[in-house]
Structure formats: structure tokens, C-alpha cells
Write a protein that holds these residues in place. Structure first.
Motif, PDB file in Angstrom:
ATOM      1  N   GLU A 189       0.830  -1.211   0.000  1.00  0.00           N
ATOM      2  CA  GLU A 189       0.000   0.000   0.000  1.00  0.00           C
ATOM      3  C   GLU A 189       0.863   1.260   0.000  1.00  0.00           C
ATOM      4  OE1 GLU A 189      -2.501  -0.311   3.398  1.00  0.00           O
ATOM      5  OE2 GLU A 189      -3.831  -1.772   2.444  1.00  0.00           O
ATOM      6  N   GLN A 190       2.063   1.166   0.525  1.00  0.00           N
ATOM      7  CA  GLN A 190       2.990   2.296   0.577  1.00  0.00           C
ATOM      8  C   GLN A 190       3.694   2.432  -0.775  1.00  0.00           C
ATOM      9  OE1 GLN A 190       3.047   4.010   3.481  1.00  0.00           O
ATOM     10  NE2 GLN A 190       1.621   2.514   4.321  1.00  0.00           N
ATOM     11  N   GLU A 191       4.241   3.602  -1.022  1.00  0.00           N
ATOM     12  CA  GLU A 191       5.012   3.811  -2.247  1.00  0.00           C
ATOM     13  C   GLU A 191       6.457   3.390  -1.983  1.00  0.00           C
ATOM     14  OE1 GLU A 191       5.823   7.314  -5.480  1.00  0.00           O
ATOM     15  OE2 GLU A 191       4.107   7.447  -4.140  1.00  0.00           O
ATOM     16  N   ILE A 192       6.912   2.371  -2.728  1.00  0.00           N
ATOM     17  CA  ILE A 192       8.241   1.797  -2.527  1.00  0.00           C
ATOM     18  C   ILE A 192       9.108   2.112  -3.736  1.00  0.00           C
ATOM     19  CG2 ILE A 192       9.520  -0.352  -2.215  1.00  0.00           C
ATOM     20  CD1 ILE A 192       6.974  -1.498  -0.982  1.00  0.00           C
ATOM     21  N   GLY A 193      10.350   2.463  -3.476  1.00  0.00           N
ATOM     22  CA  GLY A 193      11.318   2.684  -4.541  1.00  0.00           C
ATOM     23  C   GLY A 193      12.326   1.554  -4.567  1.00  0.00           C
ATOM     24  N   ILE A 194      12.754   1.180  -5.766  1.00  0.00           N
ATOM     25  CA  ILE A 194      13.757   0.129  -5.932  1.00  0.00           C
ATOM     26  C   ILE A 194      14.929   0.717  -6.705  1.00  0.00           C
ATOM     27  CG2 ILE A 194      14.281  -2.141  -6.894  1.00  0.00           C
ATOM     28  CD1 ILE A 194      12.252  -2.288  -4.661  1.00  0.00           C
ATOM     29  N   ARG A 195      16.115   0.576  -6.140  1.00  0.00           N
ATOM     30  CA  ARG A 195      17.334   0.975  -6.823  1.00  0.00           C
ATOM     31  C   ARG A 195      18.082  -0.309  -7.162  1.00  0.00           C
ATOM     32  NH1 ARG A 195      19.136   4.379  -3.191  1.00  0.00           N
ATOM     33  NH2 ARG A 195      17.819   6.025  -3.967  1.00  0.00           N
ATOM     34  N   PHE A 196      18.296  -0.545  -8.464  1.00  0.00           N
ATOM     35  CA  PHE A 196      18.961  -1.755  -8.931  1.00  0.00           C
ATOM     36  C   PHE A 196      20.242  -1.347  -9.645  1.00  0.00           C
ATOM     37  CE2 PHE A 196      19.518  -5.038 -12.276  1.00  0.00           C
ATOM     38  CZ  PHE A 196      19.749  -6.110 -11.451  1.00  0.00           C
ATOM     39  N   ASN A 197      21.381  -1.830  -9.131  1.00  0.00           N
ATOM     40  CA  ASN A 197      22.697  -1.445  -9.654  1.00  0.00           C
ATOM     41  C   ASN A 197      22.839   0.071  -9.730  1.00  0.00           C
ATOM     42  OD1 ASN A 197      23.572  -4.091  -9.848  1.00  0.00           O
ATOM     43  ND2 ASN A 197      22.939  -4.297 -11.974  1.00  0.00           N
ATOM     44  N   ASP A 198      22.427   0.747  -8.652  1.00  0.00           N
ATOM     45  CA  ASP A 198      22.512   2.206  -8.509  1.00  0.00           C
ATOM     46  C   ASP A 198      21.687   2.971  -9.526  1.00  0.00           C
ATOM     47  OD1 ASP A 198      24.246   1.938  -6.313  1.00  0.00           O
ATOM     48  OD2 ASP A 198      25.964   1.734  -7.659  1.00  0.00           O
ATOM     49  N   LYS A 199      20.649   2.344 -10.085  1.00  0.00           N
ATOM     50  CA  LYS A 199      19.757   3.000 -11.037  1.00  0.00           C
ATOM     51  C   LYS A 199      18.318   2.767 -10.589  1.00  0.00           C
ATOM     52  CE  LYS A 199      18.803   3.273 -15.959  1.00  0.00           C
ATOM     53  NZ  LYS A 199      19.042   2.669 -17.259  1.00  0.00           N
ATOM     54  N   GLU A 200      17.508   3.821 -10.576  1.00  0.00           N
ATOM     55  CA  GLU A 200      16.112   3.729 -10.162  1.00  0.00           C
ATOM     56  C   GLU A 200      15.306   2.906 -11.166  1.00  0.00           C
ATOM     57  OE1 GLU A 200      12.956   4.523  -7.633  1.00  0.00           O
ATOM     58  OE2 GLU A 200      15.024   5.145  -7.358  1.00  0.00           O
ATOM     59  N   ARG A 201      14.518   1.928 -10.665  1.00  0.00           N
ATOM     60  CA  ARG A 201      13.663   1.097 -11.511  1.00  0.00           C
ATOM     61  C   ARG A 201      12.225   1.273 -11.054  1.00  0.00           C
ATOM     62  NH1 ARG A 201      16.212  -2.784 -15.167  1.00  0.00           N
ATOM     63  NH2 ARG A 201      14.038  -3.023 -15.728  1.00  0.00           N
ATOM     64  N   ASN A 202      11.308   1.484 -12.003  1.00  0.00           N
ATOM     65  CA  ASN A 202       9.889   1.653 -11.696  1.00  0.00           C
ATOM     66  C   ASN A 202       9.049   0.478 -12.171  1.00  0.00           C
ATOM     67  OD1 ASN A 202      10.249   4.235 -10.555  1.00  0.00           O
ATOM     68  ND2 ASN A 202      10.385   5.103 -12.599  1.00  0.00           N
ATOM     69  N   ASP A 203       9.680  -0.548 -12.746  1.00  0.00           N
ATOM     70  CA  ASP A 203       8.930  -1.655 -13.333  1.00  0.00           C
ATOM     71  C   ASP A 203       9.171  -2.988 -12.639  1.00  0.00           C
ATOM     72  OD1 ASP A 203      11.559  -1.839 -14.112  1.00  0.00           O
ATOM     73  OD2 ASP A 203      11.134  -2.354 -16.192  1.00  0.00           O
ATOM     74  N   VAL A 204       9.588  -2.967 -11.384  1.00  0.00           N
ATOM     75  CA  VAL A 204       9.938  -4.194 -10.667  1.00  0.00           C
ATOM     76  C   VAL A 204       8.673  -4.897 -10.174  1.00  0.00           C
ATOM     77  CG1 VAL A 204      11.159  -5.119  -8.664  1.00  0.00           C
ATOM     78  CG2 VAL A 204      12.176  -3.284 -10.001  1.00  0.00           C
ATOM     79  N   GLU A 205       8.538  -6.179 -10.516  1.00  0.00           N
ATOM     80  CA  GLU A 205       7.405  -7.000 -10.075  1.00  0.00           C
ATOM     81  C   GLU A 205       7.713  -7.698  -8.748  1.00  0.00           C
ATOM     82  OE1 GLU A 205       4.343  -7.661 -11.714  1.00  0.00           O
ATOM     83  OE2 GLU A 205       4.875  -6.006 -13.028  1.00  0.00           O
ATOM     84  N   GLU A 206       8.972  -8.090  -8.552  1.00  0.00           N
ATOM     85  CA  GLU A 206       9.388  -8.792  -7.343  1.00  0.00           C
ATOM     86  C   GLU A 206      10.875  -8.529  -7.133  1.00  0.00           C
ATOM     87  OE1 GLU A 206       9.291 -13.348  -5.531  1.00  0.00           O
ATOM     88  OE2 GLU A 206       8.365 -12.937  -7.459  1.00  0.00           O
ATOM     89  N   TYR A 207      11.295  -8.517  -5.863  1.00  0.00           N
ATOM     90  CA  TYR A 207      12.710  -8.336  -5.578  1.00  0.00           C
ATOM     91  C   TYR A 207      13.132  -9.204  -4.409  1.00  0.00           C
ATOM     92  CZ  TYR A 207      11.670  -5.453  -1.471  1.00  0.00           C
ATOM     93  OH  TYR A 207      11.223  -5.008  -0.250  1.00  0.00           O
ATOM     94  N   CYS A 208      14.436  -9.464  -4.307  1.00  0.00           N
ATOM     95  CA  CYS A 208      15.031 -10.146  -3.165  1.00  0.00           C
ATOM     96  C   CYS A 208      16.376  -9.477  -2.903  1.00  0.00           C
ATOM     97  CB  CYS A 208      15.206 -11.637  -3.425  1.00  0.00           C
ATOM     98  SG  CYS A 208      15.864 -12.512  -1.996  1.00  0.00           S
ATOM     99  N   ILE A 209      16.501  -8.841  -1.759  1.00  0.00           N
ATOM    100  CA  ILE A 209      17.711  -8.100  -1.430  1.00  0.00           C
ATOM    101  C   ILE A 209      18.868  -9.045  -1.122  1.00  0.00           C
ATOM    102  CG2 ILE A 209      18.744  -6.479   0.209  1.00  0.00           C
ATOM    103  CD1 ILE A 209      15.922  -5.236   0.484  1.00  0.00           C
ATOM    104  N   SER A 210      18.632 -10.084  -0.308  1.00  0.00           N
ATOM    105  CA  SER A 210      19.723 -10.969   0.119  1.00  0.00           C
ATOM    106  C   SER A 210      20.299 -11.785  -1.028  1.00  0.00           C
ATOM    107  CB  SER A 210      19.255 -11.899   1.231  1.00  0.00           C
ATOM    108  OG  SER A 210      18.239 -12.754   0.756  1.00  0.00           O
ATOM    109  N   GLU A 211      19.457 -12.194  -1.987  1.00  0.00           N
ATOM    110  CA  GLU A 211      19.941 -12.968  -3.126  1.00  0.00           C
ATOM    111  C   GLU A 211      20.381 -12.069  -4.277  1.00  0.00           C
ATOM    112  OE1 GLU A 211      17.058 -15.932  -4.190  1.00  0.00           O
ATOM    113  OE2 GLU A 211      16.927 -16.659  -2.129  1.00  0.00           O
ATOM    114  N   GLY A 212      20.023 -10.783  -4.242  1.00  0.00           N
ATOM    115  CA  GLY A 212      20.478  -9.814  -5.232  1.00  0.00           C
ATOM    116  C   GLY A 212      19.846  -9.963  -6.603  1.00  0.00           C
ATOM    117  N   TRP A 213      18.496  -9.955  -6.668  1.00  0.00           N
ATOM    118  CA  TRP A 213      17.826 -10.024  -7.961  1.00  0.00           C
ATOM    119  C   TRP A 213      16.503  -9.280  -7.938  1.00  0.00           C
ATOM    120  CZ3 TRP A 213      13.064 -12.143  -7.477  1.00  0.00           C
ATOM    121  CH2 TRP A 213      12.855 -13.126  -6.522  1.00  0.00           C
TER     122      TRP A 213
END
Length: 80
Positions: free
Chosen positions: A27-51
Motif C-alpha cells: 500500500e505504501q510507495e516503494i522505490g527500488i534501486r537496482f545497480n545504482d539506477k532507479e527502476r519503476n517496473d519491478v514486479e518482485e525483488y530479493c535483497i539478500s539474493e540480489g535479484w
């Protein structure tokens, strides 16, 4: 300033049918930075596994969900 938002999980999906979906967090607005670049199209992420999983164009599977591809790298999630 008091922050009453839930902590961001290590793994999160926007798909309500996924076991990694958390409605309170989504419900909150979440930002994802992938390889130091902002991504707005992420469907799923995992920080510990790095994907992250991102859609492949406009293609959908037979259930109407977007086809995704897994990209590996440095993942950072944060509240906007």
C-alpha cells in the motif's frame, strides 16, 4: 517524525497470489534501486539474493500475468 510504516521485507512481490506478497507494505510507495539506477517496473525483488524480476515488454502468460525476467545485481529497497 514518527515512522509507522512496516519494515521492508527481504523479498517482496506485487502479485497478490504470491507467498511473498505483503498487502500492508504494498500500500505504501516503494522505490527500488537496482545497480545504482532507479527502476519503476519491478514486479518482485530479493535483497539478500540480489535479484529483481521485471516484465518482458507487453507479453503475458496464459493467465494474463506479465512474463518476467530475473536480473541479478545490487538491490536496494526504500520508502519514497
Amino acid at each position: 517524525m514518527s515512522d509507522t510504516r512496516p519494515a521492508l521485507p527481504d523479498r517482496l512481490s506485487v502479485d497478490p497470489q504470491s507467498p511473498h506478497h505483503d498487502a500492508a507494505v504494498c500500500e505504501q510507495e516503494i522505490g527500488i534501486r537496482f545497480n545504482d539506477k532507479e527502476r519503476n517496473d519491478v514486479e518482485e525483488y530479493c535483497i539478500s539474493e540480489g535479484w529483481v524480476k521485471v516484465p518482458v515488454g507487453r507479453k503475458v502468460d496464459r493467465k494474463g500475468r506479465p512474463l518476467t525476467i530475473k536480473l541479478k545485481g545490487k538491490v536496494e529497497a526504500y520508502y519514497r
